[in-house]
Every structure is written in structure tokens, then in C-alpha cells.
Design a protein around this motif. Structure first.
Motif, PDB file in Angstrom:
ATOM      1  N   ILE A  31       0.847  -1.206   0.000  1.00  0.00           N
ATOM      2  CA  ILE A  31       0.000   0.000   0.000  1.00  0.00           C
ATOM      3  C   ILE A  31       0.880   1.252   0.000  1.00  0.00           C
ATOM      4  O   ILE A  31       0.629   2.213  -0.732  1.00  0.00           O
ATOM      5  CB  ILE A  31      -0.940   0.000   1.225  1.00  0.00           C
ATOM      6  N   LYS A  32       1.928   1.226   0.814  1.00  0.00           N
ATOM      7  CA  LYS A  32       2.835   2.369   0.892  1.00  0.00           C
ATOM      8  C   LYS A  32       3.464   2.661  -0.466  1.00  0.00           C
ATOM      9  O   LYS A  32       3.584   3.815  -0.897  1.00  0.00           O
ATOM     10  CB  LYS A  32       3.923   2.090   1.930  1.00  0.00           C
ATOM     11  N   SER A  33       3.842   1.596  -1.171  1.00  0.00           N
ATOM     12  CA  SER A  33       4.459   1.761  -2.490  1.00  0.00           C
ATOM     13  C   SER A  33       3.492   2.397  -3.486  1.00  0.00           C
ATOM     14  O   SER A  33       3.840   3.347  -4.189  1.00  0.00           O
ATOM     15  CB  SER A  33       4.932   0.402  -3.010  1.00  0.00           C
ATOM     16  N   TYR A  34       2.258   1.875  -3.524  1.00  0.00           N
ATOM     17  CA  TYR A  34       1.266   2.412  -4.455  1.00  0.00           C
ATOM     18  C   TYR A  34       0.871   3.845  -4.082  1.00  0.00           C
ATOM     19  O   TYR A  34       0.605   4.681  -4.952  1.00  0.00           O
ATOM     20  CB  TYR A  34       0.017   1.536  -4.469  1.00  0.00           C
ATOM     21  N   ALA A  35       0.811   4.128  -2.777  1.00  0.00           N
ATOM     22  CA  ALA A  35       0.350   5.446  -2.319  1.00  0.00           C
ATOM     23  C   ALA A  35       1.386   6.537  -2.526  1.00  0.00           C
ATOM     24  O   ALA A  35       1.071   7.728  -2.373  1.00  0.00           O
ATOM     25  CB  ALA A  35      -0.026   5.373  -0.836  1.00  0.00           C
ATOM     26  N   SER A  36       2.600   6.176  -2.899  1.00  0.00           N
ATOM     27  CA  SER A  36       3.666   7.170  -3.059  1.00  0.00           C
ATOM     28  C   SER A  36       3.360   8.183  -4.160  1.00  0.00           C
ATOM     29  O   SER A  36       3.924   9.278  -4.166  1.00  0.00           O
ATOM     30  CB  SER A  36       5.000   6.463  -3.358  1.00  0.00           C
ATOM     31  N   ASN A  37       2.465   7.816  -5.079  1.00  0.00           N
ATOM     32  CA  ASN A  37       2.112   8.717  -6.188  1.00  0.00           C
ATOM     33  C   ASN A  37       0.773   9.435  -5.983  1.00  0.00           C
ATOM     34  O   ASN A  37       0.280  10.088  -6.903  1.00  0.00           O
ATOM     35  CB  ASN A  37       2.080   7.940  -7.500  1.00  0.00           C
ATOM     36  N   MET A  38       0.191   9.290  -4.783  1.00  0.00           N
ATOM     37  CA  MET A  38      -1.092   9.947  -4.531  1.00  0.00           C
ATOM     38  C   MET A  38      -0.941  11.464  -4.558  1.00  0.00           C
ATOM     39  O   MET A  38       0.014  12.016  -4.004  1.00  0.00           O
ATOM     40  CB  MET A  38      -1.668   9.501  -3.181  1.00  0.00           C
ATOM     41  N   GLN A  39      -1.879  12.141  -5.211  1.00  0.00           N
ATOM     42  CA  GLN A  39      -1.855  13.600  -5.324  1.00  0.00           C
ATOM     43  C   GLN A  39      -2.773  14.265  -4.310  1.00  0.00           C
ATOM     44  O   GLN A  39      -2.536  15.388  -3.887  1.00  0.00           O
ATOM     45  CB  GLN A  39      -2.281  14.003  -6.740  1.00  0.00           C
ATOM     46  N   ASN A  40      -3.852  13.565  -3.929  1.00  0.00           N
ATOM     47  CA  ASN A  40      -4.840  14.111  -2.995  1.00  0.00           C
ATOM     48  C   ASN A  40      -4.864  13.283  -1.717  1.00  0.00           C
ATOM     49  O   ASN A  40      -4.732  12.055  -1.760  1.00  0.00           O
ATOM     50  CB  ASN A  40      -6.248  14.111  -3.610  1.00  0.00           C
ATOM     51  N   LYS A  41      -5.044  13.937  -0.601  1.00  0.00           N
ATOM     52  CA  LYS A  41      -5.160  13.226   0.663  1.00  0.00           C
ATOM     53  C   LYS A  41      -6.550  12.596   0.756  1.00  0.00           C
ATOM     54  O   LYS A  41      -7.559  13.233   0.448  1.00  0.00           O
ATOM     55  CB  LYS A  41      -4.934  14.180   1.834  1.00  0.00           C
ATOM     56  N   VAL A  42      -6.615  11.332   1.183  1.00  0.00           N
ATOM     57  CA  VAL A  42      -7.880  10.601   1.301  1.00  0.00           C
ATOM     58  C   VAL A  42      -8.122  10.283   2.773  1.00  0.00           C
ATOM     59  O   VAL A  42      -7.222   9.795   3.474  1.00  0.00           O
ATOM     60  CB  VAL A  42      -7.858   9.309   0.461  1.00  0.00           C
ATOM     61  N   THR A  43      -9.352  10.543   3.215  1.00  0.00           N
ATOM     62  CA  THR A  43      -9.726  10.269   4.606  1.00  0.00           C
ATOM     63  C   THR A  43     -10.788   9.184   4.649  1.00  0.00           C
ATOM     64  O   THR A  43     -11.791   9.255   3.937  1.00  0.00           O
ATOM     65  CB  THR A  43     -10.268  11.537   5.287  1.00  0.00           C
ATOM     66  N   LEU A  44     -10.558   8.172   5.486  1.00  0.00           N
ATOM     67  CA  LEU A  44     -11.542   7.115   5.728  1.00  0.00           C
ATOM     68  C   LEU A  44     -12.312   7.515   6.980  1.00  0.00           C
ATOM     69  O   LEU A  44     -11.759   7.537   8.088  1.00  0.00           O
ATOM     70  CB  LEU A  44     -10.845   5.769   5.929  1.00  0.00           C
ATOM     71  N   VAL A  45     -13.584   7.859   6.801  1.00  0.00           N
ATOM     72  CA  VAL A  45     -14.394   8.369   7.910  1.00  0.00           C
ATOM     73  C   VAL A  45     -15.396   7.302   8.329  1.00  0.00           C
ATOM     74  O   VAL A  45     -16.291   6.931   7.560  1.00  0.00           O
ATOM     75  CB  VAL A  45     -15.136   9.663   7.509  1.00  0.00           C
ATOM     76  N   LEU A  46     -15.258   6.808   9.570  1.00  0.00           N
ATOM     77  CA  LEU A  46     -16.102   5.740  10.091  1.00  0.00           C
ATOM     78  C   LEU A  46     -17.229   6.314  10.941  1.00  0.00           C
ATOM     79  O   LEU A  46     -17.003   7.194  11.780  1.00  0.00           O
ATOM     80  CB  LEU A  46     -15.257   4.772  10.922  1.00  0.00           C
ATOM     81  N   GLN A  47     -18.429   5.806  10.704  1.00  0.00           N
ATOM     82  CA  GLN A  47     -19.594   6.225  11.477  1.00  0.00           C
ATOM     83  C   GLN A  47     -19.418   5.846  12.951  1.00  0.00           C
ATOM     84  O   GLN A  47     -18.999   4.725  13.269  1.00  0.00           O
ATOM     85  CB  GLN A  47     -20.854   5.573  10.908  1.00  0.00           C
ATOM     86  N   LYS A  48     -19.742   6.773  13.834  1.00  0.00           N
ATOM     87  CA  LYS A  48     -19.663   6.489  15.265  1.00  0.00           C
ATOM     88  C   LYS A  48     -20.740   5.483  15.672  1.00  0.00           C
ATOM     89  O   LYS A  48     -21.772   5.376  15.026  1.00  0.00           O
ATOM     90  CB  LYS A  48     -19.832   7.777  16.064  1.00  0.00           C
ATOM     91  N   GLY A  49     -20.488   4.767  16.750  1.00  0.00           N
ATOM     92  CA  GLY A  49     -21.466   3.810  17.252  1.00  0.00           C
ATOM     93  C   GLY A  49     -20.783   2.564  17.768  1.00  0.00           C
ATOM     94  O   GLY A  49     -19.558   2.479  17.833  1.00  0.00           O
ATOM     95  N   SER A  50     -21.581   1.575  18.151  1.00  0.00           N
ATOM     96  CA  SER A  50     -21.028   0.341  18.712  1.00  0.00           C
ATOM     97  C   SER A  50     -21.545  -0.875  17.942  1.00  0.00           C
ATOM     98  O   SER A  50     -22.686  -0.906  17.469  1.00  0.00           O
ATOM     99  CB  SER A  50     -21.395   0.205  20.195  1.00  0.00           C
ATOM    100  N   HIS A  51     -20.673  -1.874  17.792  1.00  0.00           N
ATOM    101  CA  HIS A  51     -20.999  -3.132  17.126  1.00  0.00           C
ATOM    102  C   HIS A  51     -19.896  -4.115  17.498  1.00  0.00           C
ATOM    103  O   HIS A  51     -18.736  -3.724  17.684  1.00  0.00           O
ATOM    104  CB  HIS A  51     -21.054  -2.939  15.607  1.00  0.00           C
ATOM    105  N   ASN A  52     -20.248  -5.393  17.626  1.00  0.00           N
ATOM    106  CA  ASN A  52     -19.242  -6.362  18.074  1.00  0.00           C
ATOM    107  C   ASN A  52     -18.103  -6.560  17.066  1.00  0.00           C
ATOM    108  O   ASN A  52     -17.074  -7.134  17.383  1.00  0.00           O
ATOM    109  CB  ASN A  52     -19.883  -7.708  18.411  1.00  0.00           C
ATOM    110  N   LYS A  53     -18.271  -6.080  15.827  1.00  0.00           N
ATOM    111  CA  LYS A  53     -17.225  -6.189  14.818  1.00  0.00           C
ATOM    112  C   LYS A  53     -16.504  -4.855  14.577  1.00  0.00           C
ATOM    113  O   LYS A  53     -15.586  -4.775  13.769  1.00  0.00           O
ATOM    114  CB  LYS A  53     -17.825  -6.659  13.487  1.00  0.00           C
ATOM    115  N   ARG A  54     -16.941  -3.824  15.286  1.00  0.00           N
ATOM    116  CA  ARG A  54     -16.422  -2.499  14.997  1.00  0.00           C
ATOM    117  C   ARG A  54     -14.942  -2.359  15.333  1.00  0.00           C
ATOM    118  O   ARG A  54     -14.188  -1.698  14.613  1.00  0.00           O
ATOM    119  CB  ARG A  54     -17.230  -1.439  15.752  1.00  0.00           C
TER     120      ARG A  54
END
Length: 530
Positions: A14-37
């Protein structure tokens, strides 16, 4: 940071592929509770540890998110329209990483004509794609709809892991993947080709006479089909120094849906996905224009062939090689089409998990049917192989293997008459014993149809000669009844539909087409360098 779902090698990749990224990407997770969260948080955090160009945060996403297992992708703080509900591991891990990279500015690798079409949709479209993480056909649909979301802000796409949203799966009665919903209404289900999605979108939301793209120059050879025969033909043609275009609804064709391949000489064992990737990589070594996810509507019989695509684009070519392969043959009995996605399936690898601990039938006793039964035997309660002929006609090594499985039963000399359903789900199949003429009913929860292939040649009626089975009639050099049109692979009347044979036939058709061009085209007015 490591995770049980992502090892150090994957993080380095992932680090190798991401070296050419031009825009910052944010993974935004919904708040809450779940046994798999907690697992999902660890999974996403591990991905973000690969580079500062990918960030993780938690927030209240409101109606955008399905719940505490849903996360969205933002690019430069703007919602991209792409979201995932579940933990996208298995085959969908690549879908997530590709989405991140493409939101970060990587090439979408989607034909410009298709991008132009998708960008013109003005209506708000919300896709939901229900997937199984073991389905090898789902990622292509997920990845394409994610690209659509990047191209057009009116489009959003949510990938939903059916394994973690069982209540929703039951509520919608889903028994096949991928199942695509558009604005909460069923759109397409099971073995979905991207070209079909594009065609339906074009019919529903677009009314274009022609695409706003520059036309290709006159081509020397246009190959129709992206399976082993088509890719072989394109490579051999390109090696002759010709102008070559390859048109494919789906790269790999039927091979892409094949799980295990053990009869490729010099390769002891591989999979359809791996072989498709290898063929595609080999093709990319040459100067071949590839138009994927497009159908050919018609071909003119003029001296210079005019090839009309589903996008509206017209390609002119001095010659054509048809390598469109074949598709699953249908039973054509009552209850088959009516119950598609509700107990009737064609892909055991994709839809098998929906029948865990249930009783199913596999119709067809050839290699495909017996291999399907073997694959399903580790998932379902019981399997009945139903064969029309007096005995199974699969390779003996497969027959011997299937006889060792205690949960596989075999019925031969059987003619299926109807697939019956109860409350919208398959409940039984009625059949006749051909020898005794006795009518019987087998109670089952699902039917997997594996009775062979039918050539993809419908668009060629009136263009080239076809036999009674719809196969393109060719001579020993791959020539059809129409001058300048050649054919190869499973769409033709060549016996023994095998990958190795298709590759050889593709090479032969390309050499014949090159000889035709050299003989029939004035060298003064062509770009040929044979």
C-alpha cells in the motif's frame, strides 16, 4: 501498525502504491457500537499507517452511513460518493485500495468514451452493491461503480458485505451476488457484466446520438472479445506492427469466472483471476487500444468494416477478428428465469455461500457441473448432480473425486421439466426418468445450472455464416464466410472448447488476417509493416 486482516507485506505494498497519490484521502467511520467495529477500526487504522496521504477519523455521518460498520471516502475533505458497509477483506480488499488510490488521483483506467457518457448523467443515482467476500466476480462491479462515483458527483456507490448484514439480505430476499440496487430498487443481480450496467444506465438516463470523443484512426485489425482467443489474436496482430483495437465486454471472458485451472501446459495450477491478470499484463506490453465494458451492436459488410459500439462510437477497420467466446447455456424450462437470484444460479463460487447447510442440485454432469458440485460440497448440506445422459461425461479424475464425497448424490438419464418455488424461493425441481418415463420431484433449496456454453454470436446474424448451434463457421485458417472477417475460440465451430486451443486459434486467426491485409491492401495506402 499491523492487523490480523493486513500483514506487513500488504502495508508495504500500500505504501508503495500510495507514493504517487496527489490528494489526501480520509476514511471516515460512522460512530457507534458493534461487536465487529473494533476489527474494522484496526483494519482501517492499519491501512492508514502505510502513508500520511491516508487518514482515519470517526464522525457522525448521518444518513450517508448505514451504521457503525459503515465508512466513507473523502478526498481533500469532500465526500467522493464511495462508501463501504462491512470489513472489505477477501476479494473486496483490492476494491477498497483501488478506490483510495483513485480518489487520490490515480488513473481510473476506464475508457474515455464511457467516462464521457457517465459524466452526462444529471439525475441523482444511489447504487448499493451487495457482495460476498468470496465472490470473484463482485469486485469488477464494485470497482466500476466506484469509478462512476468519482467521475460524477450525482452518483454514489455503497458496497455492502452480505455476510455482516444478514437481516438486510433476508429482508430483500437476496440469494445471488453481486446484487445491484439503484435508488433502493433492484437493478441487476448475479453474474453482472459492467457493459450491461452501462447499457441500462444509457437507456434510462441518457439519450446520446454519439459520444463526445475523438474517433480512432482507421484500424488494421479490430479484435472483438477479451478472452484467451481475443487477447492472443491482439498480441499476435500487434507484433506484426499493425494498428490494433481490442473491444471486450469483460477482460478474461469466461476464464475470469473459472476457479481452478490445471490443464494449462507448463503451468501446473492457476486460477481464472490470475490467468486473466497475466493475459492482460501481457497485452499491455503492446500498443493495442483497449475498449473494455462495451458491446458491439453491428458490423458492416463493406470493404472497410464499420463497427458500431454500444456507446455509439463507430470504429472503422480494414479487418475484424471475432473472439466473443460463449456464455452459460440456459435450461429454458419453466421457473428458471422466474427464479433467477431466488434459488437459480449459474456461478457456484459467487452464490454458494447463500446455500450454506442447504440442499441443492447441480444440473449438468460435465466438467463444469462436477467441479461445481465439488466446490459446493464443503458448504451445503447435500448436492444432487442431475445429468441428462446415462452417465457423467466429466473427466474421469473428477468423477472419481466426486464419488468420494458423501454428501453428493448422482442422478443420470434425467430430463428436468420445471423449477418450482414456494413463497418466492426455489423449493423443488420436477423431472422425468428418461428410461422409465416416471415423473418425480426433488426437494431442494437451490439449483446451479451447469449444462455447457452457447456462443456469443447473436449480433452476427446476417453478417457471417453460423451453424445450427449458433457457432461461427470457419475454415482451417480462421476465415469466415465474409471477406475480411475472421474468427477464433469458443464462438466458432472448432471442437473442444479449451483455453489452450482458444489461444492457438487466436494466434492462427491473427496470422491469417495479417496475410489477408498484406495480400489485399495496397501497400502504398496502408501503415502496414509486416
Amino acid at each position: 501498525m499491523n492487523s490480523p486482516l493486513i500483514n506487513d507485506n500488504l502495508i508495504k505494498t500500500i505504501k508503495s502504491y500510495a507514493s504517487n497519490m496527489q490528494n489526501k484521502v480520509t476514511l471516515v467511520l460512522q460512530k457507534g457500537s458493534h461487536n465487529k467495529r473494533a476489527d474494522l477500526v484496526e483494519f482501517l487504522t492499519a491501512i492508514c499507517s502505510a502513508t500520511t496521504m491516508i487518514e482515519f477519523e470517526e464522525d457522525d455521518l448521518g444518513v450517508i452511513a448505514r451504521g457503525p460498520l459503515s465508512f466513507i471516502l473523502k478526498s481533500n475533505n469532500e465526500f467522493t460518493g464511495i462508501s463501504f458497509s462491512g470489513i472489505p477483506g477477501g476479494h473486496e480488499f483490492n476494491s477498497l485500495i483501488l478506490a483510495i488510490l483513485q480518489c487520490g488521483g490515480a488513473d481510473l483506467k476506464l475508457d474515455k468514451t464511457i467516462q464521457d457518457l457517465i459524466s452526462k448523467i444529471d439525475d441523482e443515482i444511489k447504487f448499493q452493491v451487495f457482495v460476498s467476500l468470496s465472490c470473484q466476480n463482485c469486485p469488477e462491479v464494485v470497482q466500476t461503480l466506484n469509478k462512476f462515483s468519482i467521475i460524477n458527483k450525482n452518483i454514489s456507490s455503497e458496497t455492502i458485505d452480505g455476510g455482516l448484514f444478514q437481516e438486510l439480505i433476508s429482508e430483500r430476499g437476496i440469494q445471488a451476488v453481486p446484487s445491484v440496487y439503484l435508488n433502493d430498487e433492484p437493478f441487476l443481480t448475479g453474474r453482472v457484466d459492467v457493459s450491461k450496467i452501462i447499457e441500462k444506465l444509457k437507456a434510462q438516463y441518457l439519450n446520446l446520438q454519439s459520444p463526445d470523443v475523438d474517433s480512432l484512426p482507421l484500424q488494421d485489425i479490430t479484435v472483438i472479445g477479451g478472452g484467451p482467443a481475443g487477447i492472443s489474436a491482439a498480441i499476435y496482430s500487434a507484433r506484426k506492427g499493425l494498428k490494433v483495437t481490442l473491444i471486450a465486454e469483460k477482460m478474461g471472458g469466461q476464464v475470469a469466472e473459472t476457479l481452478d485451472i490445471e490443464n494449462m501446459i507448463s503451468v501446473s495450477s492457476t486460477t481464472g483471476v490470475e490467468l486473466t491478470k497475466s493475459m492482460h499484463n501481457h497485452l499491455s506490453d503492446y500498443d493495442v487500444t483497449v475498449k473494455e465494458h462495451q458491446q458491439v451492436i453491428q458490423i458492416s459488410k463493406s470493404a472497410t468494416k464499420k463497427i458500431e459500439l454500444s456507446s455509439g462510437e463507430i470504429i472503422e477497420s480494414r479487418s475484424v477478428i471475432i473472439a466473443t467466446g460463449a456464455n452459460w447455456k440456459e435450461l429454458n424450462i419453466p421457473g428458471e428465469k422466474e427464479n433467477l437470484g431466488n434459488g437459480v444460479a449459474y456461478c457456484p463460487h459467487c452464490d454458494g455461500p447463500f446455500f450454506k447447510n442447504k440442499d441443492v442440485a447441480v444440473i449438468g454432469g460435465g466438467n463444469s457441473g462436477v467441479e461445481a458440485a465439488l466446490d459446493l460440497s464443503t458448504i451445503v448440506n447435500s448436492i444432487t448432480i442431475i445429468e441428462f445422459l446415462p452417465k457423467l461425461n466429466a473427466d474421469q479424475i473428477l468423477v472419481d473425486r466426486v464419488k468420494t464425497r458423501k454428501n453428493i448424490n448422482i442422478l443420470c438419464g434425467i430430463e428436468c421439466k420445471e423449477i418450482l418455488s414456494t413463497d418466492g424461493k426455489v423449493s423443488s425441481v420436477s423431472y422425468i426418468e428418461r428410461e422409465t418415463k416416471q415423473a418425480k420431484t426433488l426437494k431442494i433449496d437451490g439449483v446451479f445450472v451447469q449444462i455447457g456454453l452457447i456462443p456469443n454470436s447473436q449480433f452476427l446474424k446476417g453478417v457471417v455464416a453460423l451453424n445450427e448451434y449458433g457457432e461461427i463457421i470457419i475454415d482451417d485458417k480462421g476465415r469466415t464466410s465474409e471477406t475480411g472477417i475472421f474468427a477464433c475460440g469458443d464462438a466458432t465451430n472448432v471442437p473442444y472448447k479449451q483455453i489452450s486451443i482458444s489461444m492457438g486459434e487466436g494466434a492462427k486467426a491473427a496470422i491469417t488476417a495479417a496475410e489477408f491485409l498484406q495480400t489485399h491492401i495496397d501497400k502504398q495506402s496502408t501503415s502496414l509493416s509486416i
